[in-house]
Design an enzyme around this catalytic site. Structure first.
Site, PDB file in Angstrom:
ATOM      1  N   ASN A   1      51.641  36.164  37.393  1.00 54.18           N
ATOM      2  CA  ASN A   1      50.522  36.741  36.815  1.00 54.18           C
ATOM      3  C   ASN A   1      49.888  36.692  35.651  1.00 54.18           C
ATOM      4  OD1 ASN A   1      51.687  39.700  38.892  1.00 54.18           O
ATOM      5  ND2 ASN A   1      50.115  38.197  39.506  1.00 54.18           N
TER       6      ASN A   1
ATOM      7  N   ASP B   1      50.541  45.677  46.271  1.00 58.80           N
ATOM      8  CA  ASP B   1      49.444  44.758  46.064  1.00 58.80           C
ATOM      9  C   ASP B   1      48.252  45.242  46.753  1.00 58.80           C
ATOM     10  OD1 ASP B   1      48.412  42.085  46.001  1.00 58.80           O
ATOM     11  OD2 ASP B   1      48.884  41.320  47.785  1.00 58.80           O
TER      12      ASP B   1
HETATM   13  C1  IPE Z   1      52.739  39.907  43.698  1.00 58.16           C
HETATM   14  O1  IPE Z   1      51.242  40.060  44.172  1.00 58.16           O
HETATM   15  C2  IPE Z   1      52.879  40.367  42.371  1.00 58.16           C
HETATM   16  C3  IPE Z   1      52.812  41.904  42.270  1.00 58.16           C
HETATM   17  C4  IPE Z   1      52.313  42.701  43.190  1.00 58.16           C
HETATM   18  C5  IPE Z   1      53.120  42.288  40.975  1.00 58.16           C
HETATM   19  P1  IPE Z   1      50.305  39.002  43.902  1.00 58.16           P
HETATM   20  O2  IPE Z   1      48.779  39.599  44.103  1.00 58.16           O
HETATM   21  O3  IPE Z   1      50.260  38.394  42.612  1.00 58.16           O
HETATM   22  O4  IPE Z   1      50.700  37.790  44.902  1.00 58.16           O
HETATM   23  P2  IPE Z   1      49.765  36.686  45.667  1.00 58.16           P
HETATM   24  O5  IPE Z   1      49.197  35.734  44.207  1.00 58.16           O
HETATM   25  O6  IPE Z   1      48.916  37.232  46.379  1.00 58.16           O
HETATM   26  O7  IPE Z   1      50.890  35.788  46.234  1.00 58.16           O
HETATM   27  C1  IPE Z   2      48.564  44.018  42.453  1.00 56.60           C
HETATM   28  O1  IPE Z   2      47.450  44.346  43.117  1.00 56.60           O
HETATM   29  C2  IPE Z   2      48.778  44.308  41.243  1.00 56.60           C
HETATM   30  C3  IPE Z   2      49.372  43.224  40.344  1.00 56.60           C
HETATM   31  C4  IPE Z   2      49.516  41.956  41.186  1.00 56.60           C
HETATM   32  C5  IPE Z   2      49.545  43.260  38.842  1.00 56.60           C
HETATM   33  P1  IPE Z   2      46.227  42.587  42.679  1.00 56.60           P
HETATM   34  O2  IPE Z   2      45.572  42.742  41.400  1.00 56.60           O
HETATM   35  O3  IPE Z   2      47.131  41.619  43.091  1.00 56.60           O
HETATM   36  O4  IPE Z   2      45.221  43.206  44.138  1.00 56.60           O
HETATM   37  P2  IPE Z   2      44.507  41.985  44.902  1.00 56.60           P
HETATM   38  O5  IPE Z   2      45.682  41.257  45.620  1.00 56.60           O
HETATM   39  O6  IPE Z   2      43.695  40.781  44.099  1.00 56.60           O
HETATM   40  O7  IPE Z   2      43.775  42.777  45.617  1.00 56.60           O
HETATM   41 MG    MG Z   3      47.510  40.646  44.868  1.00 58.79          MG
END
Ligand code: IPE
Ligand code: IPE
Ligand code: MG
Length: 246
Positions: free
Chosen positions: A58, A10
């Site tokens: 996602n 994340d």
């Molecule tokens: C979890 O991260 C999914 C992945 C790392 C692929 P998200 O960024 O989607 O999770 P939330 O929305 O903050 O809970």
């Molecule tokens: C994790 O990084 C990657 C995926 C969930 C695909 P994020 O895209 O969730 O990054 P933040 O949480 O918005 O910083």
């Molecule tokens: Mg995230």
């Protein structure tokens, strides 16, 4: 040492936004972390590494971000193919992968089958994955066996349902790492994490390189895992059985 580590990768978007870059640049740098962590995990001898790359939820992100993530995933599969095979890594996927676009599915299927004989490490990508969805899927499969008369309803216990989970062939999950400060599961390995340890770090995924993995492993080595027993039962002199239930 844990046998099976899973990572909620994340913080890519925030990493980029702090640099006034588009979110996709964070995903690009995050892909470099994937490369480094997979190599390091193999070198330290992990049996299984499971990476949360794209959740069922996602799909709700802006279409251009979803498309960019899919392109990066394809690039990863194509560019890492040879190294994965040379290092005897078996690539697996969990999740509703049929939802992925064909330019991802094609190299994914190819590498999963080419790497099937490999036994040095299981690298599992959670793609279009949701923990609740995977439990529901396992329940559907078990229910179909009950309906067909191949399984008695009374035998549908936790072990039997667990055998239908997509991770059933992997070692028990020991450690879940989440980067970038958030302390939640976000629908990751809900079933599998029943007795996993958790490690949360503020380091965003694009900056999570092998030293950060070593720090997580070091932290894990100091945990006392009791699996419901007392500390006295699981101490060094009470080593009969490790208490795992899968
Ligand atoms: C979890 O991260 C999914 C992945 C790392 C692929 P998200 O960024 O989607 O999770 P939330 O929305 O903050 O809970
Ligand atoms: C994790 O990084 C990657 C995926 C969930 C695909 P994020 O895209 O969730 O990054 P933040 O949480 O918005 O910083
Ligand atoms: Mg995230």
């Amino acid at each position: 040492m844990p046998r099976h580590v899973a990572v909620i990768m994340d913080g890519n978007g925030r990493w980029a936004q702090r640099r006034n870059l588009p979110r996709i640049e964070g995903h690009r740098e995050g892909a470099e972390s994937v490369r480094d962590i997979v190599r390091a995990a193999r070198q330290v001898g992990l049996e299984a590494l499971t990476l949360y790359a794209f959740s069922s939820q996602n799909w709700a992100r802006p279409p251009d971000e979803v498309a960019a993530l899919m392109d990066l995933l394809r690039d990863y599969l194509v560019s890492e193919r040879d190294e994965i095979l040379e290092n005897e890594i078996r690539l697996r996927a969990i999740g509703d992968i049929e939802r992925l676009p064909v330019h991802v599915l094609e190299p994914l299927h190819e590498l999963m089958s080419a790497s099937r004989p490999n036994g040095a490490m299981a690298l599992t990508l959670a793609l279009s994955y949701g923990g609740r969805e995977s439990i529901a899927q396992a329940a559907r499969q078990a229910a179909a066996k009950v309906a067909a008369g191949d399984l008695a309803e009374g035998q549908l216990d936790a072990d039997t349902l667990g055998a239908h989970m997509p991770t059933a062939e992997l070692p028990p999950l020991d450690l879940v790492v989440r980067t970038s400060g958030e302390q939640r599961m976000s629908n990751f390995l809900l079933w599998e994490a029943a007795y996993a340890e958790f490690y949360f770090t503020d380091v965003p995924w694009p900056e999570f390189r092998r030293q950060e993995l070593y720090a997580a492993l070091q932290d894990f080595s100091g945990r006392e895992r009791r699996f419901g027993r007392t500390g006295g039962q699981i101490g060094p002199r009470a080593a009969a059985g490790d208490g795992r239930d899968g």
